[in-house]
Design a protein around this motif. Structure first.
Motif, PDB file in Angstrom:
ATOM      1  N   GLN A  77      78.239  95.311  37.433  1.00 16.39           N
ATOM      2  CA  GLN A  77      79.515  95.878  37.847  1.00 16.39           C
ATOM      3  C   GLN A  77      80.079  96.794  36.758  1.00 16.39           C
ATOM      4  N   ALA A  78      79.953  96.399  35.493  1.00 18.09           N
ATOM      5  CA  ALA A  78      80.430  97.237  34.400  1.00 18.09           C
ATOM      6  C   ALA A  78      79.643  98.540  34.332  1.00 18.09           C
ATOM      7  N   THR A  79      78.328  98.468  34.549  1.00 16.94           N
ATOM      8  CA  THR A  79      77.492  99.675  34.554  1.00 16.94           C
ATOM      9  C   THR A  79      77.865 100.588  35.709  1.00 16.94           C
ATOM     10  N   ALA A  80      78.078 100.033  36.876  1.00 21.66           N
ATOM     11  CA  ALA A  80      78.459 100.835  38.042  1.00 21.66           C
ATOM     12  C   ALA A  80      79.815 101.503  37.820  1.00 21.66           C
ATOM     13  N   THR A  81      80.738 100.798  37.211  1.00 21.88           N
ATOM     14  CA  THR A  81      82.048 101.374  36.910  1.00 21.88           C
ATOM     15  C   THR A  81      81.923 102.529  35.924  1.00 21.88           C
ATOM     16  N   VAL A  83      79.235 104.450  35.429  1.00 22.62           N
ATOM     17  CA  VAL A  83      78.584 105.570  36.121  1.00 22.62           C
ATOM     18  C   VAL A  83      79.599 106.294  37.007  1.00 22.62           C
ATOM     19  N   TRP A  84      80.451 105.558  37.699  1.00 23.32           N
ATOM     20  CA  TRP A  84      81.459 106.169  38.569  1.00 23.32           C
ATOM     21  C   TRP A  84      82.433 107.028  37.763  1.00 23.32           C
ATOM     22  N   LYS A  85      82.866 106.511  36.600  1.00 24.35           N
ATOM     23  CA  LYS A  85      83.782 107.277  35.758  1.00 24.35           C
ATOM     24  C   LYS A  85      83.111 108.543  35.225  1.00 24.35           C
ATOM     25  N   ILE A  86      81.840 108.457  34.852  1.00 22.78           N
ATOM     26  CA  ILE A  86      81.111 109.633  34.369  1.00 22.78           C
ATOM     27  C   ILE A  86      80.994 110.672  35.484  1.00 22.78           C
ATOM     28  N   LEU A  87      80.707 110.225  36.710  1.00 19.90           N
ATOM     29  CA  LEU A  87      80.641 111.151  37.839  1.00 19.90           C
ATOM     30  C   LEU A  87      81.994 111.818  38.095  1.00 19.90           C
ATOM     31  N   GLN A  88      83.069 111.065  37.958  1.00 17.94           N
ATOM     32  CA  GLN A  88      84.398 111.650  38.132  1.00 17.94           C
ATOM     33  C   GLN A  88      84.673 112.705  37.065  1.00 17.94           C
ATOM     34  N   ILE A  89      84.288 112.433  35.832  1.00 20.30           N
ATOM     35  CA  ILE A  89      84.502 113.389  34.745  1.00 20.30           C
ATOM     36  C   ILE A  89      83.675 114.647  34.967  1.00 20.30           C
TER      37      ILE A  89
END
Length: 117
Positions: A77-81, A83-89
């Motif tokens: 879950q921490a890894t997925a979070t 990755v999601w933040k990196i995609l948003q950036i």
């Protein structure tokens, strides 16, 4: 908790409620006016409701397995979070960059139009 980690059912941990009876303790700090009440209290028996847990012999392995599984889910879950933040950036930077390119192109078009006049 431990009961959830070990699991229930026939092969798992169980608990049941039981009532135990204990004799009242002797309290030596009572004053004289409470002496009669203390004697009656000592003659009575106290009933207490307790939970009795029964664990299977391999409860340590089961608890460790549940802990490993929980740790794995938390790290996933921490890894997925992340990755999601990196995609948003990356998306935000891409939008800013494309807006900058369009702005420069518009300025160049206006300058070209001004020179052409």
């Amino acid at each position: 908790g431990l009961l959830a980690a070990v699991g229930g059912g026939e092969q798992g941990a169980t608990f049941q409620f039981e009532t135990i009876t204990t004799a009242a303790g002797n309290d030596k700090n009572q004053d004289n006016q409470n002496a009669n009440r203390t004697q009656l209290h000592q003659q009575q028996q106290h009933k207490q409701h307790v939970m009795v847990f029964t664990f299977p012999p391999d409860y340590v392995q089961r608890a460790q397995r549940a802990k490993r599984r929980q740790d794995w889910k938390e790290s996933l879950q921490a890894t997925a979070t992340l990755v999601w933040k990196i995609l948003q950036i990356i998306t935000a930077l891409g939008l800013i960059l494309s807006l900058l390119i369009l702005t420069v192109a518009a300025i160049l078009a206006m300058v070209a139009a001004l020179i052409a006049l």
